[in-house]
Design an enzyme around this catalytic site. Sequence first.
Site, PDB file in Angstrom:
ATOM      1  N   CYS A   1      28.460 -46.354  59.896  1.00 57.93           N
ATOM      2  CA  CYS A   1      27.283 -47.248  59.950  1.00 57.93           C
ATOM      3  C   CYS A   1      27.351 -48.039  61.252  1.00 57.93           C
ATOM      4  O   CYS A   1      28.214 -48.921  61.396  1.00 57.93           O
ATOM      5  CB  CYS A   1      27.291 -48.177  58.739  1.00 57.93           C
ATOM      6  SG  CYS A   1      25.826 -49.232  58.646  1.00 57.93           S
TER       7      CYS A   1
ATOM      8  N   ASN B   1      19.981 -38.360  57.063  1.00 60.92           N
ATOM      9  CA  ASN B   1      19.203 -39.467  57.642  1.00 60.92           C
ATOM     10  C   ASN B   1      18.155 -38.850  58.561  1.00 60.92           C
ATOM     11  O   ASN B   1      18.511 -38.018  59.425  1.00 60.92           O
ATOM     12  CB  ASN B   1      20.140 -40.403  58.413  1.00 60.92           C
ATOM     13  CG  ASN B   1      21.247 -40.940  57.511  1.00 60.92           C
ATOM     14  OD1 ASN B   1      20.997 -41.770  56.645  1.00 60.92           O
ATOM     15  ND2 ASN B   1      22.460 -40.423  57.701  1.00 60.92           N
TER      16      ASN B   1
ATOM     17  N   CYS C   1      18.614 -48.125  62.527  1.00 55.03           N
ATOM     18  CA  CYS C   1      19.803 -47.336  62.125  1.00 55.03           C
ATOM     19  C   CYS C   1      20.628 -47.099  63.386  1.00 55.03           C
ATOM     20  O   CYS C   1      20.131 -46.491  64.344  1.00 55.03           O
ATOM     21  CB  CYS C   1      19.345 -46.012  61.511  1.00 55.03           C
ATOM     22  SG  CYS C   1      20.689 -44.907  61.036  1.00 55.03           S
ATOM     23  N   GLY C   2      21.858 -47.597  63.378  1.00 60.50           N
ATOM     24  CA  GLY C   2      22.683 -47.491  64.584  1.00 60.50           C
ATOM     25  C   GLY C   2      23.111 -46.065  64.871  1.00 60.50           C
ATOM     26  O   GLY C   2      22.953 -45.559  65.997  1.00 60.50           O
TER      27      GLY C   2
HETATM   28  N1  LIG Z   1      22.564 -44.127  55.350  1.00 56.72           N
HETATM   29  C1  LIG Z   1      23.663 -43.699  56.238  1.00 56.72           C
HETATM   30  C2  LIG Z   1      24.703 -44.837  56.402  1.00 56.72           C
HETATM   31  C3  LIG Z   1      24.130 -46.064  57.131  1.00 56.72           C
HETATM   32  C4  LIG Z   1      23.780 -45.750  58.552  1.00 56.72           C
HETATM   33  C5  LIG Z   1      22.953 -46.795  59.277  1.00 56.72           C
HETATM   34  N2  LIG Z   1      22.534 -47.955  58.540  1.00 56.72           N
HETATM   35  C6  LIG Z   1      23.556 -47.161  60.608  1.00 56.72           C
HETATM   36  O1  LIG Z   1      23.349 -48.298  61.095  1.00 56.72           O
HETATM   37  O2  LIG Z   1      24.216 -46.281  61.223  1.00 56.72           O
HETATM   38  C7  LIG Z   1      24.352 -42.475  55.614  1.00 56.72           C
HETATM   39  O3  LIG Z   1      24.433 -42.403  54.387  1.00 56.72           O
HETATM   40  O4  LIG Z   1      24.807 -41.625  56.386  1.00 56.72           O
END
Ligand SMILES: N[C@H](CCC[C@H](N)C(=O)O)C(=O)O
Length: 269
Positions: free
Chosen positions: A71, A183, A210-211
Site C-alpha cells: 500500500c 486494482n 492509490c499509491g
Molecule cells: N487494494 C490494494 C491495497 C491498497 C493499495 C492502495 N491503497 C495504495 O495506496 O497502494 C490491494 O488489495 O492490492
Amino acid sequence: MNFTKMQGCGNDYIYVDSEKEKIRNPSALARRISDRHYGVGADGLILICPSDRADFRMEMYNADGSRGTMCGNGIRCLGQYVYQNGKTEKKELEIETDSGIKKLWLYPDDKNFRVRVCMGVPDIREKHFAVSIRGRKTEVVLVSMGNPHAVIFLPPDAGSFRQWKMEYAREISEYSAFRGGINAELVRMTSEYGMKMRVWERGSGETLSCGTGACAAAAAAAVTGRGKRRMKIEMPGGILSTEWKTGSGLMYLEGTSRIICKGDYTDKY
Ligand SMILES: N[C@H](CCC[C@H](N)C(=O)O)C(=O)O
C-alpha cells in the site's frame, strides 16, 4: 482500542499500534472499523508491527477484510505515524511489507509532512492484455507493484474525469480472469509528464487515490510510449509524483500525508 486515522492523498486508513493493542482478528476488525456508518470509516486498516528485519512491519487490510500485500499511500502515512508518535527519530526508515522491505525518506519540516518511498521495480506482466466485458473489448496493461494492477488508458476525449463511469473499472477489477481481483486504474494522459487517474481498488472499491496504482499507471505509460519516467498523477484525492530510474529500474513515489484524528474504538473487535 486506541487508533489514529490518517490519509495520504485522500486514501484514508485506520492505524493501530500492534505493540499496544492486541488484535485477535484483524480482518474482522478491518471490515467493522472501515464501515463509513457503523464504524470509524476508512479504506481499510493498517497495523504497525515490530520487525526483526526492518525498523517496523506494515500489515495492511482492505475495507472488506482482505489482506493487501502492499500500500503506497499507507506506507507513507506509516512513516509519519512512527516519527510523530515518537516511535523513531530516524528520517530514513526501512519498512517490512508482504511485498518485501521498502525504504522511506521523511521530510517532516515541509508545510505538509512529505514522504518519499522506494516502491521497488515495477513488474510489467502484460502490455496488451485483452479484456472483453459485455461485448466491449478493452486493452489493459497488467503491472505488479507487489500487488496487481490493470491500467486502462482512455482516449484524449474521455471528458472530465469526474464523469468517468467507474462501474467499468469495477467490472475490470472483478473480471473473472483476474483471480483474487485486481486494482483497476482508468487513466487519461494530459502530457508526457502528467495524467489524470481514478481507481477502483480490489477490497475497497473506488478510493480517492492509490499509491501503488499511481506507480503502476506511470510504469504502464512509460512502457507503452505514452509517458516519460517522471510523472505527476492527478487523482480526485490529490496529486502524487513518481520517478522511474533508468539505471536501477526502481520506482519512487512521493506525496504528503496527514493525521486526521485519534480516537478510542469501543465496539467489539
Ligand atoms: N487494494 C490494494 C491495497 C491498497 C493499495 C492502495 N491503497 C495504495 O495506496 O497502494 C490491494 O488489495 O492490492
